[in-house]
Design an enzyme around this catalytic site. Sequence first.
Site, PDB file in Angstrom:
ATOM      1  N   HIS A   1      37.629  38.452  83.610  1.00 40.43           N
ATOM      2  CA  HIS A   1      36.225  38.119  83.371  1.00 40.43           C
ATOM      3  C   HIS A   1      36.164  36.826  82.556  1.00 40.43           C
ATOM      4  O   HIS A   1      36.919  36.652  81.592  1.00 40.43           O
ATOM      5  CB  HIS A   1      35.542  39.269  82.630  1.00 40.43           C
ATOM      6  CG  HIS A   1      34.180  38.908  82.122  1.00 40.43           C
ATOM      7  ND1 HIS A   1      33.230  38.354  82.940  1.00 40.43           N
ATOM      8  CD2 HIS A   1      33.621  39.002  80.883  1.00 40.43           C
ATOM      9  CE1 HIS A   1      32.136  38.121  82.227  1.00 40.43           C
ATOM     10  NE2 HIS A   1      32.345  38.496  80.983  1.00 40.43           N
TER      11      HIS A   1
ATOM     12  N   ASN B   1      29.694  32.235  81.110  1.00 37.99           N
ATOM     13  CA  ASN B   1      29.806  33.674  81.360  1.00 37.99           C
ATOM     14  C   ASN B   1      28.679  34.103  82.306  1.00 37.99           C
ATOM     15  O   ASN B   1      27.509  34.036  81.942  1.00 37.99           O
ATOM     16  CB  ASN B   1      29.699  34.402  80.014  1.00 37.99           C
ATOM     17  CG  ASN B   1      29.868  35.906  80.126  1.00 37.99           C
ATOM     18  OD1 ASN B   1      29.794  36.469  81.210  1.00 37.99           O
ATOM     19  ND2 ASN B   1      30.077  36.557  78.999  1.00 37.99           N
TER      20      ASN B   1
ATOM     21  N   CYS C   1      29.142  43.158  82.159  1.00 29.60           N
ATOM     22  CA  CYS C   1      30.146  42.239  82.735  1.00 29.60           C
ATOM     23  C   CYS C   1      31.202  42.966  83.557  1.00 29.60           C
ATOM     24  O   CYS C   1      31.901  42.334  84.352  1.00 29.60           O
ATOM     25  CB  CYS C   1      30.827  41.435  81.642  1.00 29.60           C
ATOM     26  SG  CYS C   1      29.700  40.553  80.596  1.00 29.60           S
TER      27      CYS C   1
END
Length: 329
Positions: free
Chosen positions: A256, A286, A115
């Site tokens: 994020h 996500n 990520c």
Amino acid sequence: MKQPVARLVGTGRYTPSKIMTNADFERMLDTSDEWIRERTGIRERRIAEAHETVAFMAKVACEQVLEAAGVSVEDVDTLILGTATPDRPLPATACDLQAQLGASNAAAFDLGAACSGFLFGLTVAEAMVGNGSARNVLVVGGERLTTITDYQDRATAILFGDGAGATLVQPAAGDGRGILATYLRSDGRLADLLYRPGGGGNHPPDQGLLEDRSYYMKMAGREVFKSAVLSMADACDQALQRAGIAGQDVDILIPHQANIRIIEATAKHAGIPMDKVYVNVDRYGNTSAASIPIALDECVRAGRITAGSLVLLVAFGGGFTWGSVAVRW
Ligand code: UT7
């Protein structure tokens, strides 16, 4: 405050049009819309269809960047793709992207930092521009997480979606705009809290791989959550300190997008009110390395980021990896 050596010019994104809602999961798994919204903030996520490969989605995002920046594809000298879901094990998906984009004068490579991949990519790009080895670096985050998500595991299935986002890193113009600070960290001791055990050299594809479902992502959610809160706080502190600024100087925080509770804890720690925090986890879930560049493009195109805005980007992901980039837009 240091004079930036590199700046970000242009943004772009691609998100598949197919939507999977929490209600869709209610029909498949022992879960509820209420649980998913309360524990994660997610309402829906985008699902790539067969033609929507990482290279395809990234290509669309890159074309938007080049158009916004007024740069021709032949002038791209470096192409960095942050991804944890390459289209095929070999070659780097960045090379497939290069071919599809027609960036024939570029060096192209994938960057594996889960990520945090987009922020690791920005940092590498800044260094390459700073040492004179590159002048037009496309930095991309592209993911097709739905291909490695176990739809029998309710603790992970509800979290992930697909998409891509990108920007271009160029030499700064000497006007104070550009990358003010970067910070990257990793802790490989925590790798097994978020990983894919099978499919690589330690467990090459065999019948067992399909039976034990080790091809899919595994996550110890609660432990990852705790680490994420600490790492995101550390990343905020470091970028602010290195840029010589305070939380209240930040015009917009783009964290994020993994979980609204992690985002809120991060903002609180940094002293940044939620009206200066960009949130789209409700719409995309996500998307790993794609999450920050998708959000960045949405902010730029909606006018929430304009010339001179102070933007703080903060990420956390598998590895573990974490980091931050402060930018004067
Ligand atoms: O991108 C970076 C990597 N990922 C992350 O940052 C994710 C970090 N972790 C999280 O966001 C959260 O830990 C989750 C959203 C994954 C889970 O939320 P949580 O509040 O930490 O829940 P938990 O794992 O502690 O589980 C609480 C309960 C459990 O039931 P029991 O044992 O209390 O009976 C789970 O089985 O919630 C249950 N549960 C669910 N219930 C309904 C887990 N997933 C679900 C679900 N629906 N989808």
